[in-house]
Motif scaffolding. Sequence first.
Motif, mmCIF file in Angstrom:
data_model
loop_
_atom_site.group_PDB
_atom_site.id
_atom_site.type_symbol
_atom_site.label_atom_id
_atom_site.label_comp_id
_atom_site.label_asym_id
_atom_site.label_seq_id
_atom_site.Cartn_x
_atom_site.Cartn_y
_atom_site.Cartn_z
ATOM 1 N N GLY A 27 -1.146 -23.843 -4.396
ATOM 2 C CA GLY A 27 -1.259 -25.149 -3.746
ATOM 3 C C GLY A 27 -2.669 -25.588 -3.468
ATOM 4 N N SER A 28 -3.664 -24.695 -3.687
ATOM 5 C CA SER A 28 -5.081 -25.013 -3.436
ATOM 6 C C SER A 28 -5.316 -25.428 -1.997
ATOM 7 N N PHE A 29 -4.586 -24.829 -1.071
ATOM 8 C CA PHE A 29 -4.802 -25.093 0.351
ATOM 9 C C PHE A 29 -4.806 -23.767 1.102
ATOM 10 N N TYR A 30 -4.984 -23.847 2.426
ATOM 11 C CA TYR A 30 -4.993 -22.662 3.282
ATOM 12 C C TYR A 30 -3.778 -22.722 4.202
ATOM 13 N N ILE A 58 -3.805 -26.476 5.363
ATOM 14 C CA ILE A 58 -5.046 -27.240 5.522
ATOM 15 C C ILE A 58 -5.736 -27.348 4.156
ATOM 16 N N LEU A 59 -6.161 -28.537 3.823
ATOM 17 C CA LEU A 59 -6.883 -28.773 2.569
ATOM 18 C C LEU A 59 -8.215 -29.452 2.878
ATOM 19 N N PRO A 60 -9.328 -28.707 2.841
ATOM 20 C CA PRO A 60 -10.640 -29.342 3.008
ATOM 21 C C PRO A 60 -10.920 -30.310 1.846
ATOM 22 N N LEU A 61 -11.606 -31.384 2.162
ATOM 23 C CA LEU A 61 -11.889 -32.405 1.139
ATOM 24 C C LEU A 61 -13.308 -32.312 0.594
ATOM 25 N N ASP A 62 -13.925 -31.142 0.735
ATOM 26 C CA ASP A 62 -15.302 -30.975 0.244
ATOM 27 C C ASP A 62 -15.392 -31.200 -1.265
ATOM 28 N N SER A 85 -12.185 -35.790 6.460
ATOM 29 C CA SER A 85 -12.778 -34.451 6.365
ATOM 30 C C SER A 85 -11.816 -33.456 5.729
ATOM 31 N N TYR A 86 -10.551 -33.523 6.126
ATOM 32 C CA TYR A 86 -9.572 -32.612 5.552
ATOM 33 C C TYR A 86 -8.172 -33.150 5.838
#
Length: 431
Positions: free
Chosen positions: A73-76, A159-163, A139-140
Amino acid sequence: MYRKARIHLTLLFSAVTCTMLLALLAVSLLISGKSQFSLLLSNFTRQSLAAAGEALDQRILTTGWLTSKETSGSFYLFLLDQGTPVFHNSTHPESVRNMFDEIQPLFSGETYADSVPDCFFQSSEEESVYICRHGLLPSYLFYRTQFIRNNSSLQFFTILPLDELHSEIRSGILRDLLLFLLSGCILAAFCWYFTGRLLKPLLDGHESQNRFISAASHELRTPLAVILANASACEKAPKDRQSEFFRVIEREGRQMSVMLEQLLTLSRADSHSLNLQLTETDLQTLLLDVYEAFLPLAQKEHHLLQILLPEEDIPPSFCDAFRISQLCTILLQNALSYTPAGSRIILALSLHGKFAEISVQDNGPGIPDSEKTQIFGRFTRGKDQDTQKGHHGLGLAVASEISHAHSGTLTVHDAPGGGSLFMFRFPLRIS
């Protein structure tokens, strides 16, 4: 002045066009960024809901299973069992754990601090996706749900950071800015070339006007000098000889009057105020009047002047009779002046469909091919004709303007057997 105007116009065109391009670029980046974010939000929501559904079906949530879901899922993933963080939470990077610490006050009932980000509710209260932002940009993203497992309350967070999204947007902005700068340079070069082409007719017109004024001043200087010299000599001459000086002064004055009238005609043509007085005119009668007016002069100069009229009747046409006569007069005066005594000059009228053609033909020395395209210019005369009296190089220029005013053409050709043939062709305007 020309270069300064060119620079100013180039800067103006470039600035206006670049401003429009920059506005389009900003709109394009905004739309692209929103599209990327919408797609990312949709994928994050779908994968988070799927992970939560699978977690509810799992008997035991192992670290391996949680890690695999995070990878796909590319998230935490964060879990709270009865409000207590599980060990898996501590394996995440510190920046992500700080994001989770900011989220907890939203659901623990604690008072909001200044560091708590704004969150925008996106789904339902039970299964919610929030957009968290610090300042202007998001931000996320995080997703939260809560369910009961084994008589225990389990809170499930993703949680998915948007960096990465920010990095892509910055790279896109930098790439587009570089393309914008390159396009701006190309545009400035094009504007410089375009303004040069735009201003060239004005520059040519200005230079032509300067040459015209210089040539007119030079042509007027000679008769004025002759008049002043004869006036001075007349004061000192005896009375029986003063009439000779008066005749010279009168002749030069008449030449100046003709020249000034020609200059006035050309000036009106330049300002598009050469208005034609259109009247119903019998062209055959008009040419006969011109022929009869020049016949005595031709006989005096020992020229054979002939007129050729068509056998069929030409219906009266609307034209400016005075200007047509002026054009014929100019052509006949040139023929009489530039042909040797004993030459034959033919004034002819012919009909070609809906066009009438007036021609003047002589058997003089002719005009070299290199000069045929130049003789209709102002103050232009043949190389061997500079000393001819009474001609200032304006007659054919005036005749050309009269031709254009009648929507016609005035051309010169080599006459059969030698000499020149001037042809004026114009459309007939029949009532």
